[in-house]
Design an enzyme around this catalytic site. Structure first.
Site, PDB file in Angstrom:
ATOM      1  N   GLU A 161      23.996  19.985  21.526  1.00 33.39           N
ATOM      2  CA  GLU A 161      25.872  19.501  22.302  1.00 33.39           C
ATOM      3  C   GLU A 161      25.750  18.015  22.081  1.00 33.39           C
ATOM      4  OE1 GLU A 161      28.924  23.316  21.229  1.00 33.39           O
ATOM      5  OE2 GLU A 161      27.529  23.209  23.690  1.00 33.39           O
ATOM      6  N   HIS A 175      24.724  17.993  25.850  1.00 32.45           N
ATOM      7  CA  HIS A 175      24.403  19.652  26.891  1.00 32.45           C
ATOM      8  C   HIS A 175      23.059  19.700  25.772  1.00 32.45           C
ATOM      9  CE1 HIS A 175      25.919  24.171  26.874  1.00 32.45           C
ATOM     10  NE2 HIS A 175      25.556  23.949  27.517  1.00 32.45           N
ATOM     11  N   SER A 208      28.087  22.761  30.954  1.00 28.35           N
ATOM     12  CA  SER A 208      28.201  23.456  30.173  1.00 28.35           C
ATOM     13  C   SER A 208      29.926  23.434  29.550  1.00 28.35           C
ATOM     14  CB  SER A 208      27.855  24.587  31.355  1.00 28.35           C
ATOM     15  OG  SER A 208      26.705  24.871  31.146  1.00 28.35           O
ATOM     16  N   ASN A 264      29.807  27.452  24.223  1.00 24.73           N
ATOM     17  CA  ASN A 264      29.851  28.341  25.628  1.00 24.73           C
ATOM     18  C   ASN A 264      31.451  29.052  25.498  1.00 24.73           C
ATOM     19  OD1 ASN A 264      27.820  28.971  27.639  1.00 24.73           O
ATOM     20  ND2 ASN A 264      27.540  26.800  27.928  1.00 24.73           N
TER      21      ASN A 264
HETATM   22  N1  CAA Z   1      10.213  27.508  29.602  1.00 26.05           N
HETATM   23  C1  CAA Z   1       9.863  26.617  28.055  1.00 26.05           C
HETATM   24  N2  CAA Z   1       9.155  27.429  26.986  1.00 26.05           N
HETATM   25  C2  CAA Z   1       9.749  28.566  27.708  1.00 26.05           C
HETATM   26  C3  CAA Z   1      10.589  29.236  28.433  1.00 26.05           C
HETATM   27  C4  CAA Z   1      10.770  28.743  29.289  1.00 26.05           C
HETATM   28  N3  CAA Z   1      11.383  29.214  30.315  1.00 26.05           N
HETATM   29  N4  CAA Z   1      10.694  30.338  28.533  1.00 26.05           N
HETATM   30  C5  CAA Z   1      10.077  30.783  27.079  1.00 26.05           C
HETATM   31  N5  CAA Z   1       9.311  29.885  26.972  1.00 26.05           N
HETATM   32  C6  CAA Z   1       8.560  29.357  25.422  1.00 26.05           C
HETATM   33  C7  CAA Z   1       7.325  29.965  26.419  1.00 26.05           C
HETATM   34  O1  CAA Z   1       6.389  29.023  26.470  1.00 26.05           O
HETATM   35  C8  CAA Z   1       6.564  30.628  23.975  1.00 26.05           C
HETATM   36  O2  CAA Z   1       5.964  29.364  23.771  1.00 26.05           O
HETATM   37  P1  CAA Z   1       4.216  30.296  24.045  1.00 26.05           P
HETATM   38  O3  CAA Z   1       4.124  31.687  24.338  1.00 26.05           O
HETATM   39  O4  CAA Z   1       3.908  29.528  22.576  1.00 26.05           O
HETATM   40  O5  CAA Z   1       3.623  29.321  24.709  1.00 26.05           O
HETATM   41  C9  CAA Z   1       7.489  30.453  24.007  1.00 26.05           C
HETATM   42  O6  CAA Z   1       8.555  29.912  23.851  1.00 26.05           O
HETATM   43  C10 CAA Z   1       8.232  32.049  23.243  1.00 26.05           C
HETATM   44  O7  CAA Z   1       7.779  32.653  24.810  1.00 26.05           O
HETATM   45  P2  CAA Z   1       7.658  34.298  24.934  1.00 26.05           P
HETATM   46  O8  CAA Z   1       7.019  34.764  23.369  1.00 26.05           O
HETATM   47  O9  CAA Z   1       7.304  34.505  26.362  1.00 26.05           O
HETATM   48  O10 CAA Z   1       9.057  34.614  24.486  1.00 26.05           O
HETATM   49  P3  CAA Z   1      10.659  35.733  23.414  1.00 26.05           P
HETATM   50  O11 CAA Z   1       9.481  34.920  22.277  1.00 26.05           O
HETATM   51  O12 CAA Z   1      10.962  36.065  23.859  1.00 26.05           O
HETATM   52  O13 CAA Z   1      11.408  34.172  24.022  1.00 26.05           O
HETATM   53  C11 CAA Z   1      12.966  32.564  24.819  1.00 26.05           C
HETATM   54  C12 CAA Z   1      11.786  33.737  24.663  1.00 26.05           C
HETATM   55  C13 CAA Z   1      12.649  31.563  23.518  1.00 26.05           C
HETATM   56  C14 CAA Z   1      13.524  32.309  25.854  1.00 26.05           C
HETATM   57  C15 CAA Z   1      14.369  33.949  23.656  1.00 26.05           C
HETATM   58  O14 CAA Z   1      13.732  34.898  24.472  1.00 26.05           O
HETATM   59  C16 CAA Z   1      15.730  33.572  23.607  1.00 26.05           C
HETATM   60  O15 CAA Z   1      15.401  32.394  22.569  1.00 26.05           O
HETATM   61  N6  CAA Z   1      16.248  34.028  23.866  1.00 26.05           N
HETATM   62  C17 CAA Z   1      17.705  32.926  24.031  1.00 26.05           C
HETATM   63  C18 CAA Z   1      17.821  32.097  24.614  1.00 26.05           C
HETATM   64  C19 CAA Z   1      19.312  31.348  25.315  1.00 26.05           C
HETATM   65  O16 CAA Z   1      20.343  32.124  23.879  1.00 26.05           O
HETATM   66  N7  CAA Z   1      19.278  30.022  25.122  1.00 26.05           N
HETATM   67  C20 CAA Z   1      20.716  29.918  24.993  1.00 26.05           C
HETATM   68  C21 CAA Z   1      20.976  30.296  26.958  1.00 26.05           C
HETATM   69  S1  CAA Z   1      23.007  29.398  26.700  1.00 26.05           S
HETATM   70  C22 CAA Z   1      22.506  27.841  27.370  1.00 26.05           C
HETATM   71  O17 CAA Z   1      21.870  27.091  27.330  1.00 26.05           O
HETATM   72  C23 CAA Z   1      24.176  26.963  27.011  1.00 26.05           C
HETATM   73  C24 CAA Z   1      24.577  26.940  28.817  1.00 26.05           C
HETATM   74  O18 CAA Z   1      25.453  26.129  29.270  1.00 26.05           O
HETATM   75  C25 CAA Z   1      24.216  28.367  29.447  1.00 26.05           C
HETATM   76  P1  NAD Z   2      19.869  25.211  38.879  1.00 28.74           P
HETATM   77  O1  NAD Z   2      20.719  26.092  39.893  1.00 28.74           O
HETATM   78  O2  NAD Z   2      19.453  25.577  38.483  1.00 28.74           O
HETATM   79  O3  NAD Z   2      19.720  23.186  39.719  1.00 28.74           O
HETATM   80  C1  NAD Z   2      20.684  22.053  39.246  1.00 28.74           C
HETATM   81  C2  NAD Z   2      19.639  21.399  40.640  1.00 28.74           C
HETATM   82  O4  NAD Z   2      21.312  20.404  40.843  1.00 28.74           O
HETATM   83  C3  NAD Z   2      19.232  22.117  42.619  1.00 28.74           C
HETATM   84  O5  NAD Z   2      18.027  21.567  42.592  1.00 28.74           O
HETATM   85  C4  NAD Z   2      20.189  21.927  43.063  1.00 28.74           C
HETATM   86  O6  NAD Z   2      19.176  21.380  43.946  1.00 28.74           O
HETATM   87  C5  NAD Z   2      20.500  19.479  42.439  1.00 28.74           C
HETATM   88  N1  NAD Z   2      21.331  19.206  43.421  1.00 28.74           N
HETATM   89  C6  NAD Z   2      22.275  20.341  43.372  1.00 28.74           C
HETATM   90  N2  NAD Z   2      23.494  18.716  43.514  1.00 28.74           N
HETATM   91  C7  NAD Z   2      22.789  17.748  42.806  1.00 28.74           C
HETATM   92  C8  NAD Z   2      22.910  16.595  44.016  1.00 28.74           C
HETATM   93  N3  NAD Z   2      24.167  16.610  44.341  1.00 28.74           N
HETATM   94  N4  NAD Z   2      22.126  15.164  43.936  1.00 28.74           N
HETATM   95  C9  NAD Z   2      21.153  15.493  43.321  1.00 28.74           C
HETATM   96  N5  NAD Z   2      20.201  17.083  42.915  1.00 28.74           N
HETATM   97  C10 NAD Z   2      21.786  17.976  43.055  1.00 28.74           C
HETATM   98  O7  NAD Z   2      21.254  24.592  37.930  1.00 28.74           O
HETATM   99  P2  NAD Z   2      20.846  24.553  36.474  1.00 28.74           P
HETATM  100  O8  NAD Z   2      20.933  26.189  35.715  1.00 28.74           O
HETATM  101  O9  NAD Z   2      19.223  23.449  36.148  1.00 28.74           O
HETATM  102  O10 NAD Z   2      22.149  23.690  35.596  1.00 28.74           O
HETATM  103  C11 NAD Z   2      22.479  22.370  36.118  1.00 28.74           C
HETATM  104  C12 NAD Z   2      23.391  21.735  34.628  1.00 28.74           C
HETATM  105  O11 NAD Z   2      22.872  22.022  33.871  1.00 28.74           O
HETATM  106  C13 NAD Z   2      25.143  23.033  35.367  1.00 28.74           C
HETATM  107  O12 NAD Z   2      26.168  21.576  34.556  1.00 28.74           O
HETATM  108  C14 NAD Z   2      24.890  23.965  34.677  1.00 28.74           C
HETATM  109  O13 NAD Z   2      26.066  24.354  33.876  1.00 28.74           O
HETATM  110  C15 NAD Z   2      24.064  23.065  32.781  1.00 28.74           C
HETATM  111  N6  NAD Z   2      23.232  23.902  31.731  1.00 28.74           N
HETATM  112  C16 NAD Z   2      22.884  25.206  32.198  1.00 28.74           C
HETATM  113  C17 NAD Z   2      21.939  26.126  31.334  1.00 28.74           C
HETATM  114  C18 NAD Z   2      21.619  27.038  31.909  1.00 28.74           C
HETATM  115  O14 NAD Z   2      20.586  27.777  31.034  1.00 28.74           O
HETATM  116  N7  NAD Z   2      21.636  27.341  32.770  1.00 28.74           N
HETATM  117  C19 NAD Z   2      22.021  25.466  29.666  1.00 28.74           C
HETATM  118  C20 NAD Z   2      23.392  24.314  29.969  1.00 28.74           C
HETATM  119  C21 NAD Z   2      23.273  23.679  30.455  1.00 28.74           C
END
Ligand code: CAA
Ligand code: NAD
Length: 283
Positions: free
Chosen positions: A152, A140, A119, A190
């Protein structure tokens, strides 16, 4: 270069999602986790989502079975020796990722591309754990992977044009939209998203409003699909904290300091939805 066989490492919420879209898109996909229970949980969650896609008529029963047949749980990381691409999605920690990349460098054939779903961590540093930095790249994905369209793509300092083109092409095959961004802490996604989440946590910490009210303001006032605290729980509070630490250290700017409340929750094991408790409680 042709990619046929893929291994995804880490079967958590991201790894399982990435493996699902790879298998759905026709790639032979190995899913590996060092924790067998996590691997089984990842496979079960994919099976549940595939069944839901059939229910919703996004996929036929036959396509579901074919997808499932392409998906292979891998208890050992050594199956990476059969793969053209490995996508790493383990915990957001440089030491852990560097060790995985070192291992992969030894196990995989010479042509294999090693991608990280990090991330925020520098791809150049991850690549330096290997003897093939030209074949290391950031890929990403966004959470939830089966739903979100963006990937990304991040080149490290030495990533080759051939590697970049292969990953760009693969991203299109996964029905995702690639956007190339530079190797800077937090990339684009991020660097912008996580300070907003951290600020929402400060807003809670300072007693400005309740979690529900902070989220309602951002949902109804800014049309965000989820409020920032709900989103933090969804991402995982440990991951949010790691990302803030990478931004803080990487830019050396106090505006990225993680909120103490975020640290406290992570120390308590309140990691959000995946642990059952974060800013909200889950079943
Ligand atoms: N996995 C797979 N599919 C999922 C899911 C999940 N965890 N959660 C929801 N869905 C699917 C559902 O199956 C649903 O489709 P169907 O009903 O047709 O099967 C569809 O998405 C919509 O879901 P919901 O109606 O239950 O709920 P919603 O309309 O609120 O949508 C959401 C859910 C798509 C997650 C929406 O809330 C959303 O876009 N949230 C923001 C997500 C976001 O910002 N993601 C980026 C996070 S940051 C990141 O990823 C980067 C990082 O490095 C941290
Ligand atoms: P998570 O905690 O759900 O899962 C991580 C998994 O990795 C666990 O099941 C753990 O057992 C496994 N693991 C740890 N060390 C390991 C190793 N040495 N060998 C094999 N398996 C190992 O975490 P996540 O949310 O799936 O995040 C995973 C990666 O994706 C991170 O780098 C995170 O920053 C990135 N990411 C996360 C998100 C998010 O929304 N959570 C979005 C984009 C990218």
């Amino acid at each position: 270069m042709t990619i046929n066989n893929v291994m995804v490492i880490g079967a958590g919420q991201m790894g399982a999602g990435i493996a699902q879209v790879c298998a759905q898109s026709g790639f032979q996909t190995f899913l590996h986790d060092m924790n067998e229970a996590a691997l089984n949980k990842g496979i079960t969650s994919i099976e549940r989502l595939l069944a839901r896609s059939v229910e919703k008529e996004r996929m036929t029963e036959t396509e579901m079975k074919e997808t499932r047949n392409r998906l292979k749980p891998a208890v050992s990381i050594n199956d990476a020796s059969k793969c053209d691409l490995v996508i790493e999605a383990v915990v957001e920690n440089m030491a852990v990722k560097a060790k995985v990349f070192q291992q992969l460098d030894e196990i995989t054939p010479e042509h294999t591309i090693l991608a990280s779903n990090t991330s925020s961590l520098p791809i150049t540093e991850i690549a330096s754990a290997t003897n093939r930095p030209s074949q290391v790249i950031g890929m990403h994905f966004m959470n939830p992977v089966p739903v979100m369209k963006l990937v990304e793509i991040i080149r490290g300092l030495q990533t080759s044009e051939e590697t970049y083109q292969a990953i760009r092409e693969m991203t299109h095959q996964l029905q995702k939209t690639p956007v190339e961004v530079a190797d800077f802490p937090g990339f684009v996604s991020n660097r912008i998203l996580m300070p907003m989440i951290n600020e929402a946590i400060f807003t809670l910490y300072e007693g400005v409003a309740s979690p529900e009210d902070i989220d309602t303001v951002m949902k109804l006032g800014m049309n965000h699909p989820m409020g920032p605290l709900q989103l933090a729980d969804f991402i995982g509070l440990d991951t949010c904290l790691y990302i803030m630490e990478v931004l803080h250290e990487g830019f050396g700017d106090s505006k990225y300091r993680p909120c103490p409340l975020l640290r406290k929750y992570v120390k308590a094991g309140w990691l959000g939805k995946k642990s059952g408790r974060g800013f909200y409680q889950y079943d």
